[in-house]
Design a protein around this motif. Sequence first.
Motif, PDB file in Angstrom:
ATOM      1  N   LEU A  78      77.737 -44.272  31.972  1.00  0.00           N
ATOM      2  CA  LEU A  78      78.325 -43.315  31.023  1.00  0.00           C
ATOM      3  C   LEU A  78      77.266 -42.722  30.103  1.00  0.00           C
ATOM      4  CD1 LEU A  78      81.711 -44.966  30.011  1.00  0.00           C
ATOM      5  CD2 LEU A  78      81.342 -42.907  31.372  1.00  0.00           C
ATOM      6  N   ALA A  79      76.304 -43.543  29.695  1.00  0.00           N
ATOM      7  CA  ALA A  79      75.239 -43.047  28.821  1.00  0.00           C
ATOM      8  C   ALA A  79      74.418 -41.977  29.535  1.00  0.00           C
ATOM      9  CB  ALA A  79      74.347 -44.203  28.377  1.00  0.00           C
ATOM     10  N   TYR A  80      74.056 -42.225  30.781  1.00  0.00           N
ATOM     11  CA  TYR A  80      73.287 -41.223  31.526  1.00  0.00           C
ATOM     12  C   TYR A  80      74.096 -39.952  31.766  1.00  0.00           C
ATOM     13  CZ  TYR A  80      69.391 -44.355  32.268  1.00  0.00           C
ATOM     14  OH  TYR A  80      68.314 -45.165  32.070  1.00  0.00           O
ATOM     15  N   LEU A  81      75.377 -40.094  32.071  1.00  0.00           N
ATOM     16  CA  LEU A  81      76.218 -38.909  32.255  1.00  0.00           C
ATOM     17  C   LEU A  81      76.371 -38.127  30.960  1.00  0.00           C
ATOM     18  CD1 LEU A  81      78.995 -40.287  34.620  1.00  0.00           C
ATOM     19  CD2 LEU A  81      77.181 -38.653  35.190  1.00  0.00           C
ATOM     20  N   PHE A  82      76.542 -38.839  29.849  1.00  0.00           N
ATOM     21  CA  PHE A  82      76.686 -38.179  28.553  1.00  0.00           C
ATOM     22  C   PHE A  82      75.401 -37.443  28.171  1.00  0.00           C
ATOM     23  CE2 PHE A  82      76.094 -38.376  23.924  1.00  0.00           C
ATOM     24  CZ  PHE A  82      77.123 -37.530  23.537  1.00  0.00           C
ATOM     25  N   VAL A  83      74.263 -38.097  28.330  1.00  0.00           N
ATOM     26  CA  VAL A  83      72.991 -37.458  27.989  1.00  0.00           C
ATOM     27  C   VAL A  83      72.711 -36.304  28.953  1.00  0.00           C
ATOM     28  CG1 VAL A  83      70.500 -37.825  27.840  1.00  0.00           C
ATOM     29  CG2 VAL A  83      72.051 -39.456  26.806  1.00  0.00           C
ATOM     30  N   GLY A  84      73.098 -36.437  30.220  1.00  0.00           N
ATOM     31  CA  GLY A  84      72.974 -35.323  31.155  1.00  0.00           C
ATOM     32  C   GLY A  84      73.808 -34.133  30.731  1.00  0.00           C
ATOM     33  N   LEU A  85      75.001 -34.404  30.200  1.00  0.00           N
ATOM     34  CA  LEU A  85      75.867 -33.336  29.694  1.00  0.00           C
ATOM     35  C   LEU A  85      75.242 -32.667  28.473  1.00  0.00           C
ATOM     36  CD1 LEU A  85      78.647 -31.870  29.642  1.00  0.00           C
ATOM     37  CD2 LEU A  85      79.411 -33.712  28.141  1.00  0.00           C
ATOM     38  N   VAL A  86      74.743 -33.459  27.532  1.00  0.00           N
ATOM     39  CA  VAL A  86      74.115 -32.900  26.330  1.00  0.00           C
ATOM     40  C   VAL A  86      72.877 -32.090  26.714  1.00  0.00           C
ATOM     41  CG1 VAL A  86      72.938 -33.487  24.174  1.00  0.00           C
ATOM     42  CG2 VAL A  86      75.017 -34.697  24.817  1.00  0.00           C
ATOM     43  N   PHE A  87      72.089 -32.611  27.637  1.00  0.00           N
ATOM     44  CA  PHE A  87      70.889 -31.904  28.091  1.00  0.00           C
ATOM     45  C   PHE A  87      71.263 -30.572  28.745  1.00  0.00           C
ATOM     46  CE2 PHE A  87      67.229 -31.562  31.168  1.00  0.00           C
ATOM     47  CZ  PHE A  87      66.267 -31.300  30.213  1.00  0.00           C
ATOM     48  N   GLY A  88      72.322 -30.558  29.523  1.00  0.00           N
ATOM     49  CA  GLY A  88      72.781 -29.316  30.146  1.00  0.00           C
ATOM     50  C   GLY A  88      73.252 -28.291  29.129  1.00  0.00           C
ATOM     51  N   MET A 145      63.321 -29.145  24.540  1.00  0.00           N
ATOM     52  CA  MET A 145      64.743 -29.283  24.840  1.00  0.00           C
ATOM     53  C   MET A 145      65.122 -30.748  25.059  1.00  0.00           C
ATOM     54  SD  MET A 145      65.893 -26.257  24.575  1.00  0.00           S
ATOM     55  CE  MET A 145      64.666 -26.164  23.296  1.00  0.00           C
ATOM     56  N   LEU A 146      64.246 -31.506  25.683  1.00  0.00           N
ATOM     57  CA  LEU A 146      64.490 -32.939  25.868  1.00  0.00           C
ATOM     58  C   LEU A 146      64.435 -33.665  24.532  1.00  0.00           C
ATOM     59  CD1 LEU A 146      65.054 -35.024  28.070  1.00  0.00           C
ATOM     60  CD2 LEU A 146      62.597 -35.421  28.188  1.00  0.00           C
ATOM     61  N   TRP A 147      63.505 -33.275  23.689  1.00  0.00           N
ATOM     62  CA  TRP A 147      63.390 -33.874  22.355  1.00  0.00           C
ATOM     63  C   TRP A 147      64.636 -33.548  21.517  1.00  0.00           C
ATOM     64  CZ3 TRP A 147      59.808 -37.240  20.772  1.00  0.00           C
ATOM     65  CH2 TRP A 147      59.717 -37.516  19.414  1.00  0.00           C
ATOM     66  N   LEU A 148      65.133 -32.325  21.614  1.00  0.00           N
ATOM     67  CA  LEU A 148      66.353 -31.940  20.908  1.00  0.00           C
ATOM     68  C   LEU A 148      67.554 -32.723  21.427  1.00  0.00           C
ATOM     69  CD1 LEU A 148      67.783 -30.086  18.863  1.00  0.00           C
ATOM     70  CD2 LEU A 148      67.963 -28.384  20.677  1.00  0.00           C
ATOM     71  N   THR A 149      67.601 -32.953  22.726  1.00  0.00           N
ATOM     72  CA  THR A 149      68.654 -33.778  23.313  1.00  0.00           C
ATOM     73  C   THR A 149      68.591 -35.194  22.751  1.00  0.00           C
ATOM     74  OG1 THR A 149      68.634 -32.472  25.325  1.00  0.00           O
ATOM     75  CG2 THR A 149      69.592 -34.676  25.472  1.00  0.00           C
ATOM     76  N   SER A 150      67.388 -35.723  22.628  1.00  0.00           N
ATOM     77  CA  SER A 150      67.202 -37.054  22.061  1.00  0.00           C
ATOM     78  C   SER A 150      67.686 -37.093  20.606  1.00  0.00           C
ATOM     79  CB  SER A 150      65.736 -37.451  22.141  1.00  0.00           C
ATOM     80  OG  SER A 150      65.493 -38.636  21.450  1.00  0.00           O
ATOM     81  N   TRP A 151      67.349 -36.065  19.852  1.00  0.00           N
ATOM     82  CA  TRP A 151      67.765 -36.022  18.453  1.00  0.00           C
ATOM     83  C   TRP A 151      69.285 -35.903  18.333  1.00  0.00           C
ATOM     84  CZ3 TRP A 151      69.895 -31.962  15.475  1.00  0.00           C
ATOM     85  CH2 TRP A 151      69.976 -32.240  14.108  1.00  0.00           C
TER      86      TRP A 151
END
Length: 136
Positions: free
Chosen positions: A45-55, A88-94
């Motif tokens: 779920l964490a990977y799917l959620f972060v994949g969604l935020v990254f998208g 963009m990856l850093w913003l996703t992390s934030w």
Amino acid sequence: MSFLLRVLVNALAIWVAAWILPGMQLTADPSVVSAVGGETTASVLAYLFVGLVFGVVNAIVRPVLTILSLPITCLTLGLFAIVVNAAMLWLTSWLSSFTPLRLEIDEFFWTAVLATLIIGVVSLVMGWVVPERERR
């Protein structure tokens, strides 16, 4: 359906980057782990959620930043696009730091830039394996 496939590809690419790079990891709060029934489910779920935020970040913020950075991207013959993708990856992390499912990146320059390169390669390979549907 295409959007869900893109989220899955993003999640897979982030998983590969987190597997290879020691400075990048996903964490889930213990409350999430107990709510979903296990550590493996919470991790997926964490990977799917972060994949969604990254998208979403790539769909909304990246075009604006790409246009604003066009002069320096042309000056560096396109290499600055790697820095834009790392941002963009850093913003996703934030953004994920405000949620119970977090993407943690220790350094911008090495970890985020290398993760961007890994994510790009995995996305390229997955694009070959799972081609987009033709539009009519």
